[in-house]
Scaffold this motif. Sequence first.
Motif, mmCIF file in Angstrom:
data_model
loop_
_atom_site.group_PDB
_atom_site.id
_atom_site.type_symbol
_atom_site.label_atom_id
_atom_site.label_comp_id
_atom_site.label_asym_id
_atom_site.label_seq_id
_atom_site.Cartn_x
_atom_site.Cartn_y
_atom_site.Cartn_z
ATOM 1 N N ALA A 251 0.829 -1.206 0.000
ATOM 2 C CA ALA A 251 0.000 0.000 0.000
ATOM 3 C C ALA A 251 0.864 1.257 0.000
ATOM 4 O O ALA A 251 0.537 2.250 -0.666
ATOM 5 C CB ALA A 251 -0.930 -0.003 1.217
ATOM 6 N N VAL A 252 1.984 1.225 0.729
ATOM 7 C CA VAL A 252 2.889 2.377 0.774
ATOM 8 C C VAL A 252 3.434 2.679 -0.623
ATOM 9 O O VAL A 252 3.411 3.827 -1.083
ATOM 10 C CB VAL A 252 4.051 2.118 1.759
ATOM 11 N N PHE A 253 3.926 1.637 -1.311
ATOM 12 C CA PHE A 253 4.491 1.870 -2.637
ATOM 13 C C PHE A 253 3.423 2.286 -3.646
ATOM 14 O O PHE A 253 3.698 3.080 -4.557
ATOM 15 C CB PHE A 253 5.251 0.631 -3.122
ATOM 16 N N PHE A 254 2.208 1.774 -3.478
ATOM 17 C CA PHE A 254 1.120 2.209 -4.347
ATOM 18 C C PHE A 254 0.840 3.697 -4.128
ATOM 19 O O PHE A 254 0.662 4.462 -5.084
ATOM 20 C CB PHE A 254 -0.135 1.381 -4.087
ATOM 21 N N GLY A 255 0.829 4.116 -2.854
ATOM 22 C CA GLY A 255 0.621 5.534 -2.544
ATOM 23 C C GLY A 255 1.735 6.399 -3.097
ATOM 24 O O GLY A 255 1.488 7.488 -3.630
ATOM 25 N N MET A 256 2.982 5.920 -3.002
ATOM 26 C CA MET A 256 4.115 6.680 -3.536
ATOM 27 C C MET A 256 4.009 6.830 -5.051
ATOM 28 O O MET A 256 4.240 7.910 -5.605
ATOM 29 C CB MET A 256 5.432 5.997 -3.154
ATOM 30 N N ALA A 257 3.651 5.722 -5.727
ATOM 31 C CA ALA A 257 3.529 5.769 -7.181
ATOM 32 C C ALA A 257 2.402 6.711 -7.596
ATOM 33 O O ALA A 257 2.536 7.491 -8.552
ATOM 34 C CB ALA A 257 3.275 4.366 -7.728
ATOM 35 N N PHE A 258 1.289 6.653 -6.874
ATOM 36 C CA PHE A 258 0.142 7.508 -7.187
ATOM 37 C C PHE A 258 0.508 8.982 -7.053
ATOM 38 O O PHE A 258 0.232 9.799 -7.936
ATOM 39 C CB PHE A 258 -1.026 7.159 -6.264
ATOM 40 N N MET A 259 1.149 9.337 -5.943
ATOM 41 C CA MET A 259 1.510 10.734 -5.725
ATOM 42 C C MET A 259 2.608 11.185 -6.676
ATOM 43 O O MET A 259 2.606 12.331 -7.145
ATOM 44 C CB MET A 259 1.939 10.952 -4.270
ATOM 45 N N SER A 260 3.545 10.297 -7.017
ATOM 46 C CA SER A 260 4.601 10.658 -7.963
ATOM 47 C C SER A 260 4.009 10.972 -9.331
ATOM 48 O O SER A 260 4.414 11.940 -9.988
ATOM 49 C CB SER A 260 5.620 9.520 -8.081
ATOM 50 N N ALA A 261 3.039 10.145 -9.759
ATOM 51 C CA ALA A 261 2.367 10.415 -11.037
ATOM 52 C C ALA A 261 1.620 11.738 -10.966
ATOM 53 O O ALA A 261 1.642 12.540 -11.917
ATOM 54 C CB ALA A 261 1.410 9.274 -11.369
ATOM 55 N N SER A 262 0.980 11.994 -9.824
ATOM 56 C CA SER A 262 0.247 13.238 -9.640
ATOM 57 C C SER A 262 1.187 14.441 -9.699
ATOM 58 O O SER A 262 0.892 15.458 -10.338
ATOM 59 C CB SER A 262 -0.496 13.207 -8.303
ATOM 60 N N LEU A 263 2.340 14.333 -9.027
ATOM 61 C CA LEU A 263 3.320 15.423 -9.046
ATOM 62 C C LEU A 263 3.860 15.653 -10.452
ATOM 63 O O LEU A 263 4.109 16.792 -10.863
ATOM 64 C CB LEU A 263 4.481 15.104 -8.096
#
Length: 276
Positions: A251-263
């Motif tokens: 879940a942590v890495f999914f959140g990181m990937a999601f926010m990185s794409a958003s940024l």
Amino acid sequence: MDSQVLVALSLSMVGGLSTSLGALFVILAKAPNLKMLGLLQGFAAGLMLSISFFDLAHNAINSIGFLKGNLWFFGGVIFFAIIANFIPEPSLAPTADSKSKKKHGDEGGKDVMKKHRRQVLFSGIITAVGISLHNFPEGMAVFLGSLKGLRVGLNLALAIALHNIPEGVAVALPVYFATQSKWQAFKLATVSGLAEPLGVIIVAYLFPSSLDPEILEGLLGAVGGVMAFLTLHEMLPLAFDYAGQKQAVKAVFFGMAFMSASLYFLEISLPADVGL
């Protein structure tokens, strides 16, 4: 100048209040069980870590150099590590539920749940503070973008609005779980988003021409250190406790990937000389 400030304020409100939209998703849905809460806490931790390392600390290092950027970042870490020693925090894993119930019956189970809720509420407040600090420079960027024209400011405000919806979820979810109050969850998520128009006001009126870019970038790097420390110190242990280590890490890495794409999508919507 005043009309430009009003336009920037209006645009930043669009982006800032999108955290309220994220909160609505939480309070209209069924309250999560502990495992789901743990997964969502892990996702929120990923959002926070991505903001800390790939946005705030990264920008500080690029702007003021590797050494100064790291000094500011770890200064933030050390500062909040010291502060954390003075913050009382309950620490209790869910596995204690059954033992407590066997020893003390229903009252013991209720006491355990109260401690769970207090711990989760604390993590929600931490998330709200971190996201408020992150939203502040976004408000500055909206103001600078709107100076270039309405189209630039509007595109940036819409990009930030989409980017802020999951942040509203990250704030509202633990607060709703801990307090069982839809209003408290919605209120805290909304307040965290209002840091964005506050950023417009401060950059427009307090620092019209004398804003030192190096100090600003250093402070934002320190904010990244604070967020990273609090995420690893508070949110990640909760995610491990509630969802299990393997699921929480995913879940942590999914959140990181999601926010990185958003940024990334937020960055490409910016003019070349306006940055977050």
